[in-house]
Each structure stands twice: as C-alpha cells, then as structure tokens.
Design a protein around this motif. Structure first.
Motif, PDB file in Angstrom:
ATOM      1  N   SER A  56       3.381  11.026   8.851  1.00 21.88           N
ATOM      2  CA  SER A  56       4.539  10.343   8.265  1.00 21.88           C
ATOM      3  C   SER A  56       4.136   8.986   7.690  1.00 21.88           C
ATOM      4  O   SER A  56       2.975   8.595   7.717  1.00 21.88           O
ATOM      5  CB  SER A  56       5.614  10.161   9.342  1.00 21.88           C
ATOM      6  OG  SER A  56       5.193   9.185  10.259  1.00 21.88           O
ATOM      7  N   CYS A  57       5.132   8.258   7.199  1.00 25.39           N
ATOM      8  CA  CYS A  57       4.939   6.928   6.614  1.00 25.39           C
ATOM      9  C   CYS A  57       4.133   6.002   7.526  1.00 25.39           C
ATOM     10  O   CYS A  57       3.384   5.138   7.052  1.00 25.39           O
ATOM     11  CB  CYS A  57       6.301   6.282   6.359  1.00 25.39           C
ATOM     12  SG  CYS A  57       7.352   7.201   5.223  1.00 25.39           S
ATOM     13  N   SER A  58       4.277   6.159   8.821  1.00 31.07           N
ATOM     14  CA  SER A  58       3.648   5.243   9.776  1.00 31.07           C
ATOM     15  C   SER A  58       2.134   5.156   9.609  1.00 31.07           C
ATOM     16  O   SER A  58       1.534   4.111   9.835  1.00 31.07           O
ATOM     17  CB  SER A  58       3.992   5.670  11.209  1.00 31.07           C
ATOM     18  OG  SER A  58       3.446   6.945  11.483  1.00 31.07           O
ATOM     19  N   PHE A 110       0.831  -1.203   0.000  1.00 34.51           N
ATOM     20  CA  PHE A 110       0.000   0.000   0.000  1.00 34.51           C
ATOM     21  C   PHE A 110       0.870   1.259   0.000  1.00 34.51           C
ATOM     22  O   PHE A 110       0.596   2.218  -0.729  1.00 34.51           O
ATOM     23  CB  PHE A 110      -0.913  -0.027   1.230  1.00 34.51           C
ATOM     24  CG  PHE A 110      -1.790   1.177   1.380  1.00 34.51           C
ATOM     25  CD1 PHE A 110      -2.912   1.337   0.581  1.00 34.51           C
ATOM     26  CD2 PHE A 110      -1.524   2.140   2.341  1.00 34.51           C
ATOM     27  CE1 PHE A 110      -3.736   2.442   0.722  1.00 34.51           C
ATOM     28  CE2 PHE A 110      -2.342   3.255   2.490  1.00 34.51           C
ATOM     29  CZ  PHE A 110      -3.449   3.396   1.678  1.00 34.51           C
ATOM     30  N   HIS A 111       1.916   1.224   0.825  1.00 34.17           N
ATOM     31  CA  HIS A 111       2.752   2.411   1.040  1.00 34.17           C
ATOM     32  C   HIS A 111       3.702   2.663  -0.134  1.00 34.17           C
ATOM     33  O   HIS A 111       4.072   3.797  -0.402  1.00 34.17           O
ATOM     34  CB  HIS A 111       3.531   2.215   2.339  1.00 34.17           C
ATOM     35  CG  HIS A 111       4.385   3.366   2.728  1.00 34.17           C
ATOM     36  ND1 HIS A 111       3.906   4.646   2.836  1.00 34.17           N
ATOM     37  CD2 HIS A 111       5.711   3.445   3.044  1.00 34.17           C
ATOM     38  CE1 HIS A 111       4.884   5.455   3.201  1.00 34.17           C
ATOM     39  NE2 HIS A 111       5.991   4.754   3.329  1.00 34.17           N
ATOM     40  N   GLY A 112       4.094   1.587  -0.813  1.00 35.67           N
ATOM     41  CA  GLY A 112       4.958   1.741  -1.978  1.00 35.67           C
ATOM     42  C   GLY A 112       6.421   1.445  -1.727  1.00 35.67           C
ATOM     43  O   GLY A 112       7.179   1.250  -2.665  1.00 35.67           O
ATOM     44  N   HIS A 113       6.842   1.429  -0.505  1.00 33.51           N
ATOM     45  CA  HIS A 113       8.214   1.022  -0.172  1.00 33.51           C
ATOM     46  C   HIS A 113       8.257   0.588   1.283  1.00 33.51           C
ATOM     47  O   HIS A 113       7.324   0.852   2.030  1.00 33.51           O
ATOM     48  CB  HIS A 113       9.213   2.154  -0.428  1.00 33.51           C
ATOM     49  CG  HIS A 113       8.989   3.374   0.425  1.00 33.51           C
ATOM     50  ND1 HIS A 113       8.687   4.610  -0.090  1.00 33.51           N
ATOM     51  CD2 HIS A 113       9.010   3.553   1.776  1.00 33.51           C
ATOM     52  CE1 HIS A 113       8.543   5.492   0.891  1.00 33.51           C
ATOM     53  NE2 HIS A 113       8.724   4.874   2.036  1.00 33.51           N
ATOM     54  N   ARG A 114       9.344  -0.088   1.657  1.00 27.99           N
ATOM     55  CA  ARG A 114       9.490  -0.411   3.074  1.00 27.99           C
ATOM     56  C   ARG A 114      10.421   0.584   3.721  1.00 27.99           C
ATOM     57  O   ARG A 114      11.402   1.024   3.110  1.00 27.99           O
ATOM     58  CB  ARG A 114       9.976  -1.844   3.265  1.00 27.99           C
ATOM     59  CG  ARG A 114      11.328  -2.144   2.655  1.00 27.99           C
ATOM     60  CD  ARG A 114      11.751  -3.558   3.025  1.00 27.99           C
ATOM     61  NE  ARG A 114      13.083  -3.849   2.561  1.00 27.99           N
ATOM     62  CZ  ARG A 114      13.342  -4.669   1.533  1.00 27.99           C
ATOM     63  NH1 ARG A 114      12.361  -5.259   0.884  1.00 27.99           N
ATOM     64  NH2 ARG A 114      14.579  -4.894   1.177  1.00 27.99           N
ATOM     65  N   CYS A 115      10.095   0.997   4.917  1.00 28.64           N
ATOM     66  CA  CYS A 115      10.904   2.008   5.580  1.00 28.64           C
ATOM     67  C   CYS A 115      10.679   1.922   7.089  1.00 28.64           C
ATOM     68  O   CYS A 115       9.686   1.347   7.545  1.00 28.64           O
ATOM     69  CB  CYS A 115      10.557   3.402   5.058  1.00 28.64           C
ATOM     70  SG  CYS A 115       8.858   3.898   5.424  1.00 28.64           S
ATOM     71  N   PRO A 116      11.596   2.486   7.861  1.00 21.90           N
ATOM     72  CA  PRO A 116      11.449   2.423   9.317  1.00 21.90           C
ATOM     73  C   PRO A 116      10.142   3.051   9.805  1.00 21.90           C
ATOM     74  O   PRO A 116       9.518   2.538  10.737  1.00 21.90           O
ATOM     75  CB  PRO A 116      12.663   3.212   9.824  1.00 21.90           C
ATOM     76  CG  PRO A 116      13.690   3.048   8.755  1.00 21.90           C
ATOM     77  CD  PRO A 116      12.911   3.046   7.470  1.00 21.90           C
TER      78      PRO A 116
HETATM   79 ZN   LIG Z   1       7.999   5.360   3.940  1.00 23.73          ZN
END
Ligand SMILES: [Zn+2]
Ligand SMILES: [Zn+2]
Length: 206
Positions: free
Chosen positions: A54-56, A15-21
């Motif tokens: 943020s991404c979270s 869903f987000h498009g990438h993995r990240c912290p």
């Molecule tokens: Zn992200």
C-alpha cells in the motif's frame, strides 16, 4: 495543513505524489525503525520486510532507504500492516504491526462518512463533497501523525532467520519468447525451459 507537517514527511509526500493516511502510517513505521537501530549510520543498510504493497511502503523507501533495487525491501503479499526490520549483520529484528483499526469501515465511521467516501471514490461527488472529504482525510493524517506510538502499533523484537543477500544468478534464454530469464525462475513446460509469463500462457491455453 502544511505547517503541521515536518520536512521528512513532505519528502515522502513528494515521492508518493499525494498525502494520504496510508503514507502517514508508513511514515510512523519508518521513524520507529530508525529508533530501533540507533547505532546504524546513514549508509549502513537496514532491510525491511513489508507485508502489504500500500501507500505506506513509499514512506519506508524514502525515509529508511529500503528499495527493491538495493535488495533491502522484501515484499510478502499478506495484505497486513506488518513491517519487520533488521540489520544485515545482526540478529536483531523488530516487527511492527498496526493495531489500530483506521479503515473507513471501522466502528467510529458513520454511514454518512462511508457514503461520502464511496462517492468520491466512484467519481460522482460534488465539489463541496470533495472538499469535506479532503478535510476529513487531512484530519485523519494528522491523527495518525500524532497518536501515541503504543496506541497505533505493537512493536516486538523477534528472532528470525535473516535472509541472505540476493545472489546473482546466470540468465538463460526462454525457449518460447527468447527473452532472458534468471535461471532459478525458469520453468519446465513439457520439454522446453521457459519464463514464467510463457509458462502461464501455456497453462491458460490448456
Ligand atoms: Zn497514498
Ligand atoms: Zn518466455
């Protein structure tokens, strides 16, 4: 990396498009929220008040089903990793706040790491540097997924006034741009009733 990741986190990545912290932080928050409301069935809503964008947040949308469209995602722009969840029909609310400093500039980062991070961000890292950076990022994600909950977050049950479900308001026409605007968000500009963008435009001109 993939083999260490469970299916729900994969869904969030998709869903987000990438993995990240950041996404990993949100994923941990989302799982805590599920545990906080063990009696809730799948289609009963929980509401999230998030204090950052943020991404979270994408993990919370996917895992908890909290979205702007359904009105059960409320954004307070405080720039804080604080997430409060409540059920529509109960007074119980849980406030989850990140207590671990996971930022790139925290005390465990070396100046070399920070330099690398800046290089990648500014787009002038070599292929090799990007590789190292991605490995570091993956390690950080795994750390976040595996930290003890209490090392990452403070979780408190809090009393709060549960916000009412958003009302449906009538629309009125903005007297400048002629577009329709929800009535409580219209503003008075001189003798005219206008939408917020038109109001702000006037403000900039004066
Ligand atoms: Zn992200
Ligand atoms: Zn307007």
């Amino acid at each position: 990396m993939d083999c260490f990741i469970d299916t729900d986190f994969k869904k969030a990545i998709e869903f987000h498009g990438h993995r990240c912290p950041g996404l990993a932080i949100g994923y941990r928050v989302a799982l805590i929220a599920i545990d906080c409301f063990p009696d809730k069935s799948q289609d009963e809503e929980i509401v999230a008040i998030v204090e950052n964008n943020s991404c979270s947040i994408d993990a919370i949308q996917v895992i908890n089903g909290c979205t702007f469209g359904k009105g059960n995602l409320i954004f307070n722009n405080h720039g804080k990793h604080v997430y409060t969840f409540f059920g529509r029909d109960e007074d119980k609310a849980f406030r989850i706040s990140l207590i671990k400093d996971l930022s790139i500039s925290n005390s465990s980062s070396t100046s070399k790491n920070i330099e690398l991070f800046e290089k990648v961000r500014n787009g002038n890292a070599t292929e090799e540097e990007i590789k190292i950076h991605n490995q570091m990022k993956d390690k950080k994600i795994l750390d976040i997924l595996n930290f003890d909950t209490n090392d990452l977050f403070k979780i408190e049950q809090v009393n709060m006034k549960i916000p009412k479900k958003a009302r449906i308001y009538p629309s009125i026409e903005c007297e400048e741009c002629k577009e329709h605007v929800m009535e409580p968000l219209a503003k008075k500009s001189g003798s005219k009733t206008v939408c917020i963008p038109c109001y702000n435009e006037k403000d900039e001109q004066s």
